[in-house]
Scaffold this motif. Structure first.
Motif, PDB file in Angstrom:
ATOM      1  N   ALA A  41       0.816  -1.212   0.000  1.00 58.24           N
ATOM      2  CA  ALA A  41       0.000   0.000   0.000  1.00 58.24           C
ATOM      3  C   ALA A  41       0.851   1.264   0.000  1.00 58.24           C
ATOM      4  N   LYS A  42       1.884   1.313   0.818  1.00 58.38           N
ATOM      5  CA  LYS A  42       2.701   2.530   0.956  1.00 58.38           C
ATOM      6  C   LYS A  42       4.198   2.262   0.799  1.00 58.38           C
ATOM      7  N   LEU A  43       4.706   1.312   1.591  1.00 58.13           N
ATOM      8  CA  LEU A  43       6.151   1.076   1.615  1.00 58.13           C
ATOM      9  C   LEU A  43       6.675   0.593   0.272  1.00 58.13           C
ATOM     10  N   GLY A  44       5.979  -0.359  -0.352  1.00 63.96           N
ATOM     11  CA  GLY A  44       6.422  -0.889  -1.637  1.00 63.96           C
ATOM     12  C   GLY A  44       6.583   0.179  -2.701  1.00 63.96           C
ATOM     13  N   PRO A  45       5.559   1.012  -2.929  1.00 63.93           N
ATOM     14  CA  PRO A  45       5.711   2.088  -3.912  1.00 63.93           C
ATOM     15  C   PRO A  45       6.836   3.063  -3.572  1.00 63.93           C
ATOM     16  N   SER A  46       7.023   3.357  -2.275  1.00 66.13           N
ATOM     17  CA  SER A  46       8.105   4.268  -1.889  1.00 66.13           C
ATOM     18  C   SER A  46       9.470   3.667  -2.200  1.00 66.13           C
ATOM     19  N   LEU A  47       9.629   2.378  -1.918  1.00 64.52           N
ATOM     20  CA  LEU A  47      10.897   1.705  -2.239  1.00 64.52           C
ATOM     21  C   LEU A  47      11.120   1.668  -3.752  1.00 64.52           C
ATOM     22  N   ALA A  48      10.041   1.413  -4.492  1.00 63.58           N
ATOM     23  CA  ALA A  48      10.164   1.364  -5.951  1.00 63.58           C
ATOM     24  C   ALA A  48      10.543   2.734  -6.518  1.00 63.58           C
ATOM     25  N   GLU A  49       9.967   3.800  -5.962  1.00 61.05           N
ATOM     26  CA  GLU A  49      10.334   5.153  -6.388  1.00 61.05           C
ATOM     27  C   GLU A  49      11.819   5.407  -6.143  1.00 61.05           C
ATOM     28  N   SER A  50      12.289   5.038  -4.958  1.00 63.62           N
ATOM     29  CA  SER A  50      13.702   5.239  -4.629  1.00 63.62           C
ATOM     30  C   SER A  50      14.606   4.458  -5.574  1.00 63.62           C
ATOM     31  N   TYR A  51      14.197   3.240  -5.909  1.00 64.68           N
ATOM     32  CA  TYR A  51      15.018   2.410  -6.795  1.00 64.68           C
ATOM     33  C   TYR A  51      15.115   3.021  -8.188  1.00 64.68           C
ATOM     34  N   LEU A  52      13.982   3.494  -8.737  1.00 63.36           N
ATOM     35  CA  LEU A  52      14.022   4.101 -10.067  1.00 63.36           C
ATOM     36  C   LEU A  52      14.885   5.361 -10.066  1.00 63.36           C
ATOM     37  N   LYS A  53      14.814   6.139  -9.002  1.00 62.40           N
ATOM     38  CA  LYS A  53      15.660   7.335  -8.920  1.00 62.40           C
ATOM     39  C   LYS A  53      17.125   6.956  -8.767  1.00 62.40           C
ATOM     40  N   TYR A  54      17.371   5.855  -8.072  1.00 60.86           N
ATOM     41  CA  TYR A  54      18.737   5.342  -7.945  1.00 60.86           C
ATOM     42  C   TYR A  54      19.298   4.983  -9.319  1.00 60.86           C
ATOM     43  N   LEU A  55      18.448   4.458 -10.212  1.00 65.89           N
ATOM     44  CA  LEU A  55      18.871   4.129 -11.575  1.00 65.89           C
ATOM     45  C   LEU A  55      19.082   5.370 -12.436  1.00 65.89           C
ATOM     46  N   GLY A  56      18.570   6.528 -11.963  1.00 68.72           N
ATOM     47  CA  GLY A  56      18.700   7.759 -12.726  1.00 68.72           C
ATOM     48  C   GLY A  56      17.424   8.217 -13.399  1.00 68.72           C
ATOM     49  N   ALA A  57      16.297   7.589 -13.069  1.00 68.67           N
ATOM     50  CA  ALA A  57      15.025   7.957 -13.694  1.00 68.67           C
ATOM     51  C   ALA A  57      14.561   9.330 -13.217  1.00 68.67           C
ATOM     52  N   GLU A  58      13.848  10.016 -14.087  1.00 62.95           N
ATOM     53  CA  GLU A  58      13.305  11.339 -13.801  1.00 62.95           C
ATOM     54  C   GLU A  58      11.780  11.290 -13.838  1.00 62.95           C
ATOM     55  N   SER A  59      11.155  12.299 -13.225  1.00 60.11           N
ATOM     56  CA  SER A  59       9.681  12.419 -13.214  1.00 60.11           C
ATOM     57  C   SER A  59       9.026  11.116 -12.753  1.00 60.11           C
ATOM     58  N   VAL A  60       9.558  10.556 -11.676  1.00 58.54           N
ATOM     59  CA  VAL A  60       9.041   9.285 -11.153  1.00 58.54           C
ATOM     60  C   VAL A  60       7.742   9.532 -10.385  1.00 58.54           C
ATOM     61  N   GLY A  61       6.753   8.690 -10.633  1.00 57.72           N
ATOM     62  CA  GLY A  61       5.476   8.812  -9.940  1.00 57.72           C
ATOM     63  C   GLY A  61       4.793   7.469  -9.782  1.00 57.72           C
ATOM     64  N   VAL A  62       3.775   7.452  -8.915  1.00 62.18           N
ATOM     65  CA  VAL A  62       2.975   6.251  -8.676  1.00 62.18           C
ATOM     66  C   VAL A  62       1.630   6.438  -9.363  1.00 62.18           C
ATOM     67  N   PHE A  63       1.252   5.489 -10.222  1.00 60.19           N
ATOM     68  CA  PHE A  63       0.054   5.645 -11.042  1.00 60.19           C
ATOM     69  C   PHE A  63      -0.886   4.452 -10.859  1.00 60.19           C
ATOM     70  N   PRO A  64      -2.188   4.712 -10.674  1.00 60.86           N
ATOM     71  CA  PRO A  64      -3.159   3.618 -10.552  1.00 60.86           C
ATOM     72  C   PRO A  64      -3.310   2.880 -11.870  1.00 60.86           C
ATOM     73  N   THR A  65      -3.659   1.608 -11.775  1.00 59.37           N
ATOM     74  CA  THR A  65      -3.855   0.799 -12.978  1.00 59.37           C
ATOM     75  C   THR A  65      -5.328   0.636 -13.337  1.00 59.37           C
ATOM     76  N   GLY A  66      -6.209   1.089 -12.452  1.00 62.80           N
ATOM     77  CA  GLY A  66      -7.633   0.886 -12.674  1.00 62.80           C
ATOM     78  C   GLY A  66      -8.186  -0.285 -11.891  1.00 62.80           C
ATOM     79  N   ARG A  67      -7.292  -1.069 -11.280  1.00 68.37           N
ATOM     80  CA  ARG A  67      -7.719  -2.179 -10.438  1.00 68.37           C
ATOM     81  C   ARG A  67      -7.314  -1.892  -8.997  1.00 68.37           C
ATOM     82  N   GLU A  68      -8.209  -2.179  -8.065  1.00 69.57           N
ATOM     83  CA  GLU A  68      -7.963  -1.881  -6.657  1.00 69.57           C
ATOM     84  C   GLU A  68      -6.685  -2.567  -6.154  1.00 69.57           C
ATOM     85  N   ASN A  69      -5.883  -1.804  -5.398  1.00 67.50           N
ATOM     86  CA  ASN A  69      -4.652  -2.289  -4.770  1.00 67.50           C
ATOM     87  C   ASN A  69      -3.574  -2.699  -5.776  1.00 67.50           C
ATOM     88  N   GLU A  70      -3.616  -2.092  -6.961  1.00 69.00           N
ATOM     89  CA  GLU A  70      -2.565  -2.301  -7.944  1.00 69.00           C
ATOM     90  C   GLU A  70      -2.099  -0.951  -8.479  1.00 69.00           C
TER      91      GLU A  70
END
Length: 316
Positions: A41-70
Motif C-alpha cells: 500500500a505505501k512502503l512498496g511504492p516508496s521503495l520502488a520510487e527510490s530504486y528508479l531514482k537510484y537508476l537515474g530515472a526522472e519524473s518518477v510517480g505512482v500511477f493507478p492501474t484501474g484495479r484496486e490495490n494495484e
C-alpha cells in the motif's frame, strides 16, 4: 493491546527479467512485486520510487492501474530514452508466493513467514526457508480497533477472541452500551489475517461467519469508523520515536542477524516518508547509545539496502 510481527520481502533473483521493447516510445517493465497489502500500500511504492531514482530515472510517480490495490511506479530513464516501470499488486501475502510460482511476479512481499506448503510449491526455485531467501524491511504491530464512540476502553486477548468468534454479540456483555457487535476482518490471503488467527483466535476459536472481510486495510478502517458497533484489526506502527525505532531494530537484528535487516526509511533522501532522511543522524546516535556495534549500524543504515539493490535487482 498490541502484537508485534515482522513483514518481509521474499526474493528470488533469478526470476527477475527485463522485457525488451522495440521502439524508444515503449515502456519497459523492470519487474513486478506481488503480495502483502501491508507492504504494497505505501512502503512498496516508496521503495520502488527510490530504486528508479537510484537508476537515474526522472519524473518518477505512482500511477493507478484501474484495479484496486494495484499500481505502477513509472519514470523516464534518460540513459535509455524511454519509460521504465515497476508493477505492484497488493492482494495479500499468499498472492505473492503464488505469483512467484506462476511467473507473474519476481518479488513476493509478505507480512508473515513463508508457510511450508508455499515452500513446497516453490521448491524447484530454491530453498525459501533460509534467511538468505528473505529481507525484513520493517516490523509493525497488530492493532485491535473499535469505533471511536465505543465506551469500552480495554479488552484482553480472550475478549477479542470471543468477539471475533461471535461468542460475544453485544457490547453490553463487556460493559459497554447496548449495541450489536459488527465484525470486520482481513481476507484469507492476508498475512495480517494469518497473524491474527494464530495469535488471537489460536486453536480455540474460529472467525464468525458474520464477519465482513476486506483485502485492504484502509477500506476496513473506514468501515470500523463508520459503524457504531464496529471492531476490526490491522497493522500499525506503535512508536516512531528514535528510541522506539531503535528498539525495533535491536529486536530484528537479534532475530534475523545484522545482514538481513534494513531501515524502513528513505536512506538516500529521494522520497519523503514517515521517517525522513534528515532524522538518520538522530537514529545513528541513538543506536550508539544503545551499544549497537559499528557493523550493525553501518549495515542497517544503508549498506544492506545498497547490497540488495546491486545484487538482486536488474541494472538499467
Amino acid at each position: 493491546m498490541t502484537i508485534t510481527r515482522t513483514f518481509r520481502f521474499l526474493l528470488f533473483s533469478s526470476l527477475i527479467s527485463l522485457f525488451s521493447v522495440a521502439t524508444q516510445a515503449k515502456e519497459e517493465l523492470l519487474f513486478s512485486i506481488h503480495g502483502s497489502n501491508t507492504v504494497g500500500a505505501k512502503l512498496g511504492p516508496s521503495l520502488a520510487e527510490s530504486y528508479l531514482k537510484y537508476l537515474g530515472a526522472e519524473s518518477v510517480g505512482v500511477f493507478p492501474t484501474g484495479r484496486e490495490n494495484e499500481v505502477k511506479v513509472t519514470g523516464f530513464l534518460p540513459s535509455k530514452g524511454q519509460l521504465v516501470s515497476i508493477f505492484i499488486a497488493a492482494h495479500g501475502s499468499s498472492s505473492g508466493f503464488k505469483a512467484l510460482a506462476n511467473g507473474e511476479g519476481q518479488i513476493a512481499a509478505a507480512s508473515r513467514p513463508i508457510k511450508s506448503k508455499e515452500q513446497a510449491m516453490l521448491s524447484d526455485m530454491g530453498d525459501f526457508s533460509t534467511r538468505q531467501a528473505e529481507y525484513v524491511v520493517g516490523i509493525d504491530g497488530l492493532a485491535i480497533v473499535v469505533n471511536p464512540r465505543n465506551a469500552v476502553n480495554q479488552l484482553d486477548i480472550t475478549d477479542v477472541a470471543r468477539l471475533f468468534s461471535g461468542e460475544v454479540t453485544n457490547w453490553k456483555e463487556l460493559g459497554g452500551a447496548d449495541l450489536p457487535v459488527s465484525l470486520f476482518a482481513r481476507d484469507d490471503r492476508s498475512g495480517t489475517w494469518d497473524t491474527f488467527k494464530n495469535l488471537v483466535l489460536a486453536k480455540k476459536y474460529k472467525l464468525a461467519s458474520a464477519a465482513e472481510r476486506f483485502e485492504s486495510n484502509p477500506v476496513l478502517s473506514d468501515r470500523v469508523a463508520s459503524t457504531p458497533g464496529g471492531i476490526g484489526f490491522w497493522d500499525a506502527v506503535c512508536d516512531f520515536s528514535p528510541e522506539g525505532v531503535v528498539k525495533t531494530l535491536r529486536y530484528a537484528i537479534d532475530l534475523l542477524g545484522e545482514d538481513h535487516v534494513v531501515l524502513g526509511s528513505d536512506f538516500d533522501g529521494s522520497v519523503t516518508t514517515a521517517m525522513d532522511a534528515s532524522e538518520l543522524v538522530i537514529l545513528t546516535e541513538t543506536m550508539m547509545k544503545q551499544n549497537f556495534t559499528e557493523s550493525e549500524i553501518r549495515k542497517v543504515m544503508g549498506e544492506n539496502t545498497r547490497r540488495f539493490l546491486l545484487e538482486q535487482l536488474p541494472e538499467a
